[in-house]
Design an enzyme around this catalytic site. Sequence first.
Site, short mmCIF file in Angstrom:
data_model
loop_
_atom_site.label_atom_id
_atom_site.label_comp_id
_atom_site.label_asym_id
_atom_site.label_seq_id
_atom_site.Cartn_x
_atom_site.Cartn_y
_atom_site.Cartn_z
N LYS A 171 25.49 -3.34 -1.03
CA LYS A 171 26.96 -3.24 -1.14
C LYS A 171 27.56 -2.51 0.05
O LYS A 171 28.76 -2.27 0.11
CB LYS A 171 27.33 -2.46 -2.40
CG LYS A 171 26.84 -3.05 -3.70
CD LYS A 171 27.34 -2.15 -4.83
CE LYS A 171 26.71 -2.51 -6.15
NZ LYS A 171 26.98 -1.46 -7.16
N HIS A 206 5.09 6.09 11.63
CA HIS A 206 4.59 5.94 10.25
C HIS A 206 3.59 7.07 10.00
O HIS A 206 2.39 6.86 9.94
CB HIS A 206 3.93 4.56 10.13
CG HIS A 206 3.61 4.12 8.74
ND1 HIS A 206 3.67 4.94 7.63
CD2 HIS A 206 3.24 2.89 8.26
CE1 HIS A 206 3.32 4.25 6.55
NE2 HIS A 206 3.07 3.01 6.91
N ARG A 216 0.79 -1.23 0.00
CA ARG A 216 0.00 0.00 0.00
C ARG A 216 0.82 1.27 0.00
O ARG A 216 0.58 2.19 -0.78
CB ARG A 216 -0.89 0.10 1.26
CG ARG A 216 -2.25 -0.49 1.14
CD ARG A 216 -2.65 -0.97 2.50
NE ARG A 216 -1.71 -2.01 2.88
CZ ARG A 216 -1.84 -3.28 2.53
NH1 ARG A 216 -2.89 -3.67 1.90
NH2 ARG A 216 -0.92 -4.17 2.86
N THR A 217 1.76 1.34 0.93
CA THR A 217 2.42 2.64 1.12
C THR A 217 3.19 3.01 -0.14
O THR A 217 3.05 4.12 -0.66
CB THR A 217 3.33 2.59 2.36
OG1 THR A 217 2.55 2.15 3.46
CG2 THR A 217 3.90 3.96 2.67
N ARG A 265 11.16 4.01 3.28
CA ARG A 265 10.84 3.05 4.36
C ARG A 265 12.11 2.26 4.67
O ARG A 265 12.81 1.82 3.76
CB ARG A 265 9.74 2.11 3.92
CG ARG A 265 9.57 0.94 4.88
CD ARG A 265 8.35 0.13 4.60
NE ARG A 265 7.14 0.87 4.94
CZ ARG A 265 5.92 0.34 4.90
NH1 ARG A 265 5.76 -0.91 4.55
NH2 ARG A 265 4.86 1.06 5.22
C1 NCD Z 1 1.77 -0.88 8.28
C2 NCD Z 1 3.26 -0.70 8.45
O1 NCD Z 1 4.02 -0.86 7.49
O2 NCD Z 1 3.65 -0.35 9.55
N1 NCD Z 1 1.40 -1.11 6.94
C3 NCD Z 1 1.08 -0.04 6.16
O3 NCD Z 1 1.91 0.77 5.84
N2 NCD Z 1 -0.19 0.11 5.80
C4 NCD Z 1 1.18 -1.87 9.20
C5 NCD Z 1 1.76 -3.25 9.25
O4 NCD Z 1 2.68 -3.59 8.51
O5 NCD Z 1 1.27 -4.02 10.07
#
Ligand code: NCD
Length: 306
Positions: free
Chosen positions: A80, A129, A51-52, A101
Amino acid sequence: MRSLIDILDLSVEEIDALIVTACDIIANPDKYAECCKRKKLATLFFEPSTRTRLSFEAAMLELGGSVIGFSSANSSSAAKGESVADTAKVISCYADIIAMRHPKEGAALVAAQNAEIPVINAGDGGHCHPTQTLADLLTVYREKGRFSNLTVGLCGDLKFGRTVHSLINAMSRYDNVKFVLISPEELKLPSYVKNAALKGKGIEYVQTTDLEAAMPGLDILYMTRIQQERFADIDEYLRLKDSYILTPEKLASAKPDMCILHPLPRVNEISVKVDADPRACYFKQVLNGKFMRMALILKLLEEAKR
Ligand code: NCD
């Protein structure tokens, strides 16, 4: 250079303004179709994501911009041995904004300190997040019409769940919000979050292991996945993984207008039978995430011009 590392980097007024922009994007998508023409978003994902990453990419494409990036640490020079600081400097030569991320807490901050372009934290380890929280807030706004006078239950892995930490920080700034923290003993909210967001501000909260007892009082129920990848001991994960499973039967005692949220991915903690319940808002939450990311990209690119 303005970045978004922690949800508290945005004031309440700025969050209101992002919601106004997101609602305008929903109503008038064509108005925004060329806003980011010739701009590039770099998605640097050192950890899995569906999703993100894809909602950031869809957001930039719908704004008329383009996207470059990688979706795993293995396919980048991190494999590397390149540092996050160097990667951020390099990407600043190619792109106009970064969404990143990383499995390590603080990695997005290091990137922001070294980049010449805005950095958006798309999740740093078990820390925070902020853009998931923007998705959560737009969903609460569209479903409930307010952020104040709400009892918010958060259930599951409150220790490692970064979405939970950011949401509590954000919602604790509104009037008369009460929190019910529902988790196994081993996965309670870390004291650094509890002290700063709740205790320090005198905000009402209860901690419990009992979801069913908490259910009737909740306006919002935020379910979360037990974060397998953050456990040092797999046996402990296996013991805790099915601590909470939301079913239609358990919802019988919930308010008729309670809003069920989940950042997704879901593993086992919400039965698919719940999906047909009008209170289930987790797929709407996904769509709201794209609109809020569009609003955020617009804001940060606008501020970067100044
Ligand atoms: C979440 C995350 O990555 O922290 N997912 C997301 O971005 N929607 C929640 C999760 O991974 O449980």
